[in-house]
Design an enzyme around this catalytic site. Structure first.
Site, PDB file in Angstrom:
ATOM      1  N   ILE A 224       0.850  -1.203   0.000  1.00 37.24           N
ATOM      2  CA  ILE A 224       0.000   0.000   0.000  1.00 37.24           C
ATOM      3  C   ILE A 224       0.881   1.248   0.000  1.00 37.24           C
ATOM      4  O   ILE A 224       0.572   2.254  -0.652  1.00 37.24           O
ATOM      5  CB  ILE A 224      -0.961  -0.001   1.209  1.00 37.24           C
ATOM      6  CG1 ILE A 224      -1.764  -1.313   1.228  1.00 37.24           C
ATOM      7  CG2 ILE A 224      -1.917   1.182   1.141  1.00 37.24           C
ATOM      8  CD1 ILE A 224      -2.590  -1.530   2.487  1.00 37.24           C
TER       9      ILE A 224
ATOM     10  N   ASP B 119      12.129   2.574   5.008  1.00 35.16           N
ATOM     11  CA  ASP B 119      11.740   1.157   4.972  1.00 35.16           C
ATOM     12  C   ASP B 119      12.962   0.338   5.357  1.00 35.16           C
ATOM     13  O   ASP B 119      14.086   0.699   4.992  1.00 35.16           O
ATOM     14  CB  ASP B 119      11.265   0.775   3.567  1.00 35.16           C
ATOM     15  CG  ASP B 119      10.280  -0.393   3.595  1.00 35.16           C
ATOM     16  OD1 ASP B 119       9.124  -0.209   3.168  1.00 35.16           O
ATOM     17  OD2 ASP B 119      10.673  -1.490   4.058  1.00 35.16           O
TER      18      ASP B 119
ATOM     19  N   ASP C 243      15.452   1.058  10.258  1.00 40.51           N
ATOM     20  CA  ASP C 243      14.515   0.261  11.038  1.00 40.51           C
ATOM     21  C   ASP C 243      13.930   1.151  12.126  1.00 40.51           C
ATOM     22  O   ASP C 243      14.672   1.695  12.953  1.00 40.51           O
ATOM     23  CB  ASP C 243      15.266  -0.934  11.659  1.00 40.51           C
ATOM     24  CG  ASP C 243      14.310  -1.953  12.235  1.00 40.51           C
ATOM     25  OD1 ASP C 243      13.353  -1.548  12.930  1.00 40.51           O
ATOM     26  OD2 ASP C 243      14.522  -3.156  11.991  1.00 40.51           O
TER      27      ASP C 243
ATOM     28  N   LYS D 109      -2.969  -3.181  16.222  1.00 37.33           N
ATOM     29  CA  LYS D 109      -3.695  -2.067  15.576  1.00 37.33           C
ATOM     30  C   LYS D 109      -4.558  -1.343  16.607  1.00 37.33           C
ATOM     31  O   LYS D 109      -4.636  -0.115  16.622  1.00 37.33           O
ATOM     32  CB  LYS D 109      -4.554  -2.583  14.419  1.00 37.33           C
ATOM     33  CG  LYS D 109      -3.750  -3.072  13.221  1.00 37.33           C
ATOM     34  CD  LYS D 109      -2.968  -1.946  12.554  1.00 37.33           C
ATOM     35  CE  LYS D 109      -2.028  -2.436  11.469  1.00 37.33           C
ATOM     36  NZ  LYS D 109      -1.037  -1.444  11.039  1.00 37.33           N
TER      37      LYS D 109
ATOM     38  N   TYR E 186      -1.616  -9.489  16.012  1.00 40.44           N
ATOM     39  CA  TYR E 186      -1.569  -8.467  14.954  1.00 40.44           C
ATOM     40  C   TYR E 186      -2.728  -7.482  15.122  1.00 40.44           C
ATOM     41  O   TYR E 186      -2.534  -6.262  15.150  1.00 40.44           O
ATOM     42  CB  TYR E 186      -1.634  -9.127  13.565  1.00 40.44           C
ATOM     43  CG  TYR E 186      -2.149  -8.181  12.508  1.00 40.44           C
ATOM     44  CD1 TYR E 186      -1.339  -7.173  11.998  1.00 40.44           C
ATOM     45  CD2 TYR E 186      -3.473  -8.245  12.065  1.00 40.44           C
ATOM     46  CE1 TYR E 186      -1.829  -6.265  11.066  1.00 40.44           C
ATOM     47  CE2 TYR E 186      -3.975  -7.343  11.146  1.00 40.44           C
ATOM     48  CZ  TYR E 186      -3.149  -6.365  10.648  1.00 40.44           C
ATOM     49  OH  TYR E 186      -3.651  -5.456   9.736  1.00 40.44           O
TER      50      TYR E 186
ATOM     51  N   SER F  76      -6.879  -1.005  10.485  1.00 42.99           N
ATOM     52  CA  SER F  76      -7.554  -2.117   9.800  1.00 42.99           C
ATOM     53  C   SER F  76      -8.957  -2.315  10.343  1.00 42.99           C
ATOM     54  O   SER F  76      -9.232  -2.059  11.526  1.00 42.99           O
ATOM     55  CB  SER F  76      -6.733  -3.386  10.026  1.00 42.99           C
ATOM     56  OG  SER F  76      -7.477  -4.527   9.689  1.00 42.99           O
TER      57      SER F  76
ATOM     58  N   ARG G 298     -11.194 -21.247   8.153  1.00 40.58           N
ATOM     59  CA  ARG G 298      -9.877 -20.879   8.694  1.00 40.58           C
ATOM     60  C   ARG G 298     -10.092 -20.295  10.090  1.00 40.58           C
ATOM     61  O   ARG G 298     -10.962 -19.440  10.268  1.00 40.58           O
ATOM     62  CB  ARG G 298      -9.223 -19.849   7.768  1.00 40.58           C
ATOM     63  CG  ARG G 298      -7.826 -19.440   8.177  1.00 40.58           C
ATOM     64  CD  ARG G 298      -7.176 -18.579   7.107  1.00 40.58           C
ATOM     65  NE  ARG G 298      -7.817 -17.276   6.955  1.00 40.58           N
ATOM     66  CZ  ARG G 298      -7.396 -16.329   6.121  1.00 40.58           C
ATOM     67  NH1 ARG G 298      -6.336 -16.545   5.355  1.00 40.58           N
ATOM     68  NH2 ARG G 298      -8.035 -15.180   6.030  1.00 40.58           N
TER      69      ARG G 298
ATOM     70  N   LEU H   5      13.149  -2.814   4.422  1.00 34.62           N
ATOM     71  CA  LEU H   5      13.145  -3.842   3.371  1.00 34.62           C
ATOM     72  C   LEU H   5      12.936  -5.251   3.935  1.00 34.62           C
ATOM     73  O   LEU H   5      13.350  -6.223   3.321  1.00 34.62           O
ATOM     74  CB  LEU H   5      14.435  -3.766   2.533  1.00 34.62           C
ATOM     75  CG  LEU H   5      14.689  -2.421   1.834  1.00 34.62           C
ATOM     76  CD1 LEU H   5      16.037  -2.432   1.094  1.00 34.62           C
ATOM     77  CD2 LEU H   5      13.580  -2.094   0.829  1.00 34.62           C
TER      78      LEU H   5
ATOM     79  N   TYR I  92      -8.541   0.183   6.970  1.00 35.71           N
ATOM     80  CA  TYR I  92      -8.700  -0.434   5.660  1.00 35.71           C
ATOM     81  C   TYR I  92      -9.541  -1.689   5.773  1.00 35.71           C
ATOM     82  O   TYR I  92      -9.348  -2.489   6.685  1.00 35.71           O
ATOM     83  CB  TYR I  92      -7.353  -0.883   5.068  1.00 35.71           C
ATOM     84  CG  TYR I  92      -6.234   0.120   5.117  1.00 35.71           C
ATOM     85  CD1 TYR I  92      -6.473   1.489   5.028  1.00 35.71           C
ATOM     86  CD2 TYR I  92      -4.923  -0.317   5.229  1.00 35.71           C
ATOM     87  CE1 TYR I  92      -5.420   2.395   5.061  1.00 35.71           C
ATOM     88  CE2 TYR I  92      -3.867   0.568   5.258  1.00 35.71           C
ATOM     89  CZ  TYR I  92      -4.118   1.924   5.183  1.00 35.71           C
ATOM     90  OH  TYR I  92      -3.070   2.796   5.224  1.00 35.71           O
TER      91      TYR I  92
ATOM     92  N   LYS J 230       2.271  -7.625   9.441  1.00 37.42           N
ATOM     93  CA  LYS J 230       0.829  -7.707   9.176  1.00 37.42           C
ATOM     94  C   LYS J 230       0.280  -9.108   8.935  1.00 37.42           C
ATOM     95  O   LYS J 230      -0.868  -9.251   8.492  1.00 37.42           O
ATOM     96  CB  LYS J 230       0.492  -6.827   7.973  1.00 37.42           C
ATOM     97  CG  LYS J 230       1.222  -7.265   6.706  1.00 37.42           C
ATOM     98  CD  LYS J 230       0.617  -6.675   5.459  1.00 37.42           C
ATOM     99  CE  LYS J 230       1.225  -7.302   4.238  1.00 37.42           C
ATOM    100  NZ  LYS J 230       0.644  -6.927   2.986  1.00 37.42           N
TER     101      LYS J 230
HETATM  102  C1  UD1 Z   1      -6.820 -10.552   7.072  1.00 41.00           C
HETATM  103  C2  UD1 Z   1      -6.950 -10.097   8.487  1.00 41.00           C
HETATM  104  C3  UD1 Z   1      -6.958  -8.614   8.543  1.00 41.00           C
HETATM  105  C4  UD1 Z   1      -5.692  -8.081   7.938  1.00 41.00           C
HETATM  106  C5  UD1 Z   1      -5.560  -8.581   6.531  1.00 41.00           C
HETATM  107  C6  UD1 Z   1      -4.191  -8.134   6.037  1.00 41.00           C
HETATM  108  C7  UD1 Z   1      -8.222 -11.734   9.787  1.00 41.00           C
HETATM  109  C8  UD1 Z   1      -9.505 -12.036  10.465  1.00 41.00           C
HETATM  110  N1  UD1 Z   1      -8.162 -10.591   9.104  1.00 41.00           N
HETATM  111  O1  UD1 Z   1      -8.016 -10.172   6.396  1.00 41.00           O
HETATM  112  O2  UD1 Z   1      -7.008  -8.178   9.865  1.00 41.00           O
HETATM  113  O3  UD1 Z   1      -5.696  -6.690   7.971  1.00 41.00           O
HETATM  114  O4  UD1 Z   1      -5.677  -9.996   6.487  1.00 41.00           O
HETATM  115  O5  UD1 Z   1      -3.445  -9.098   5.487  1.00 41.00           O
HETATM  116  O6  UD1 Z   1      -7.317 -12.506   9.816  1.00 41.00           O
HETATM  117  N2  UD1 Z   1      -9.672 -17.053   1.846  1.00 41.00           N
HETATM  118  C9  UD1 Z   1      -9.838 -18.279   1.247  1.00 41.00           C
HETATM  119  N3  UD1 Z   1      -8.732 -18.914   0.776  1.00 41.00           N
HETATM  120  C10 UD1 Z   1      -7.475 -18.397   0.877  1.00 41.00           C
HETATM  121  C11 UD1 Z   1      -7.301 -17.137   1.494  1.00 41.00           C
HETATM  122  C12 UD1 Z   1      -8.438 -16.490   1.988  1.00 41.00           C
HETATM  123  O7  UD1 Z   1     -10.953 -18.771   1.139  1.00 41.00           O
HETATM  124  O8  UD1 Z   1      -6.514 -19.041   0.446  1.00 41.00           O
HETATM  125  C13 UD1 Z   1     -10.854 -16.331   2.349  1.00 41.00           C
HETATM  126  C14 UD1 Z   1     -10.792 -16.023   3.835  1.00 41.00           C
HETATM  127  O9  UD1 Z   1     -11.306 -17.092   4.581  1.00 41.00           O
HETATM  128  C15 UD1 Z   1     -11.647 -14.763   3.897  1.00 41.00           C
HETATM  129  C16 UD1 Z   1     -11.394 -14.063   2.555  1.00 41.00           C
HETATM  130  O10 UD1 Z   1     -10.888 -15.087   1.697  1.00 41.00           O
HETATM  131  O11 UD1 Z   1     -13.007 -15.094   3.975  1.00 41.00           O
HETATM  132  C17 UD1 Z   1     -10.377 -12.953   2.645  1.00 41.00           C
HETATM  133  O12 UD1 Z   1      -9.209 -13.435   3.299  1.00 41.00           O
HETATM  134  P1  UD1 Z   1      -7.858 -12.592   3.384  1.00 41.00           P
HETATM  135  O13 UD1 Z   1      -7.505 -12.072   2.035  1.00 41.00           O
HETATM  136  O14 UD1 Z   1      -6.850 -13.427   4.088  1.00 41.00           O
HETATM  137  O15 UD1 Z   1      -8.247 -11.333   4.260  1.00 41.00           O
HETATM  138  P2  UD1 Z   1      -8.930 -11.246   5.715  1.00 41.00           P
HETATM  139  O16 UD1 Z   1      -8.854 -12.512   6.431  1.00 41.00           O
HETATM  140  O17 UD1 Z   1     -10.271 -10.640   5.511  1.00 41.00           O
END
Ligand code: UD1
Length: 341
Positions: A13, A32, A59, A155, A151, A126, A297, A34, A179, A86
């Site tokens: 971002i 950064d 850092d 925040k 994590y 977040s 998950r 890195l 976000y 993150k």
């Molecule tokens: C997660 C974090 C959020 C963080 C963000 C940044 C949680 C609850 N939330 O968001 O706080 O700011 O990452 O990285 O952990 N999914 C699949 N298959 C996959 C990957 C994801 O089905 O391989 C699904 C997840 O179950 C979810 C959706 O896709 O329903 C989005 O997942 P993801 O992109 O990991 O974001 P969040 O979990 O919403």
């Protein structure tokens, strides 16, 4: 020219925000370390904008080195603070690393604001702070729920630190941007998300599956209480998100001498399920995706999407890009990375 310090400016971002700032004729200093990004991102930024940000490999856990940047750039007018760990799962394994990095970095920057007279900060927060919300869409006034990971807790704590510290610092202002789910890449395909190792997030996993790096996408759960059973999120284009930071910086600089702490949701206001994302990806790219349904998950919530009316009216900002255009940008970025490997 207004000089903005962007921490984490070579990250996902951060890099998109640096581009928007440079295009708005602001001068940018990047800090950064890195640890989760590549120096080459700077070339992408310069190719897009024709301009070069200053780069400081520092850092933020190191107070002296951090202060050194402010000594070299005494005219920094505002800070946008992205730099943080993150990964939700990793934070459960290494909580102390997360607390040390995310809290200490912020504290050092706040100390620098005081010491060097920097009045404004935009903080990268977040929607994780809302947990599983009681009502949807979620507004900025929704209660903060107990964090489901270290994590997420960092925040929440960082927002509390900002709130408390700013109250004691006359004339300083902080905007915390919460976000929802940032996805996609710059339309130039010169910058985008560069996940190291196996991606945790949905869209990078989808693009890597479509390009053959991963065999199959696991859909985490199809028995949620949602129309198609998969979980719902608010996916926002990273360039739309980046633009909101420029607006927030302008708001702070126009604000005058009052100290305050404000919070805004950054999302589209539209919730999409995992199956809807898969369908939109297949439609916009013409790729068919190999996926299978797996169990839920751990720690995932069922549905969350933003009430964006406060950001829309107060910031005068709105997410503009559609989901198919955004997923196509993520796919083009993936093809670009693969062509270089
Ligand atoms: C997660 C974090 C959020 C963080 C963000 C940044 C949680 C609850 N939330 O968001 O706080 O700011 O990452 O990285 O952990 N999914 C699949 N298959 C996959 C990957 C994801 O089905 O391989 C699904 C997840 O179950 C979810 C959706 O896709 O329903 C989005 O997942 P993801 O992109 O990991 O974001 P969040 O979990 O919403």
């Amino acid at each position: 020219m207004t000089k903005i310090l962007v921490t984490g400016g070579t990250g996902y971002i951060g890099s998109h925000t640096v581009v928007e700032l440079l295009e708005e004729e602001m001068e940018v200093v990047i800090i950064d370390n890195l640890s989760n990004s590549e120096r080459e991102v700077l070339n992408g930024i310069s190719s897009i904008t024709g301009k070069e940000p200053h780069f400081e490999e520092v850092d933020l856990r190191d107070r002296e080195s951090t202060f050194g940047v402010f000594e070299r750039h005494p005219d920094i007018a505002a800070i946008i603070h992205f730099a943080a760990f993150k990964a939700v799962g990793e934070s459960v394994e290494k909580p102390l690393d997360y607390y040390e990095n995310n809290l200490l970095s912020l504290i050092h920057l706040m100390e620098a604001m005081k010491k060097y007279g920097v009045d404004h900060m935009v903080f990268s927060s977040s929607c994780t702070v809302y947990g599983e919300p009681d009502t949807l869409p979620v507004t900025e006034n929704a209660p903060i729920k107990k964090a489901s990971s270290p994590y997420g807790n960092t925040k929440q704590i960082c927002e509390e630190i900002l709130h408390d510290a700013v109250a004691t610092m006359q004339g300083k202002g902080v905007i915390s941007l919460r976000y929802f789910n940032p996805i996609g890449a710059h339309e130039s395909t010169l910058i985008g998300e560069l996940p190291i190792g196996v991606p945790n997030n949905l869209v990078p996993f989808i693009t890597q599956t479509a390009s053959g790096v991963r065999e199959c996408l696991s859909v985490f759960g199809d028995n949620y209480n949602t129309p198609d059973g998969s979980a719902i999120r608010d996916y926002i284009n990273v360039v739309d998100l980046a633009k909101a930071h420029v607006v927030a910086i302008r708001r702070l600089m126009d604000h005058g001498q009052k100290s305050d702490f404000e919070v805004f949701n950054l999302g589209t206001g539209r919730g999409l399920s995992v199956f809807e994302i898969i369908e939109a990806f297949e439609k916009s790219t013409g790729q068919s995706l190999n996926y299978k349904v797996m169990g839920r998950r751990e720690g995932d919530i069922e549905k969350v999407y933003a009430d964006t009316s406060y950001a829309n009216s107060e910031l005068g900002w709105k997410a503009e890009k559609g989901i198919e255009e955004t997923l196509l940008s993520a796919w083009k970025w993936e093809l670009n990375i693969r062509s270089k490997k």
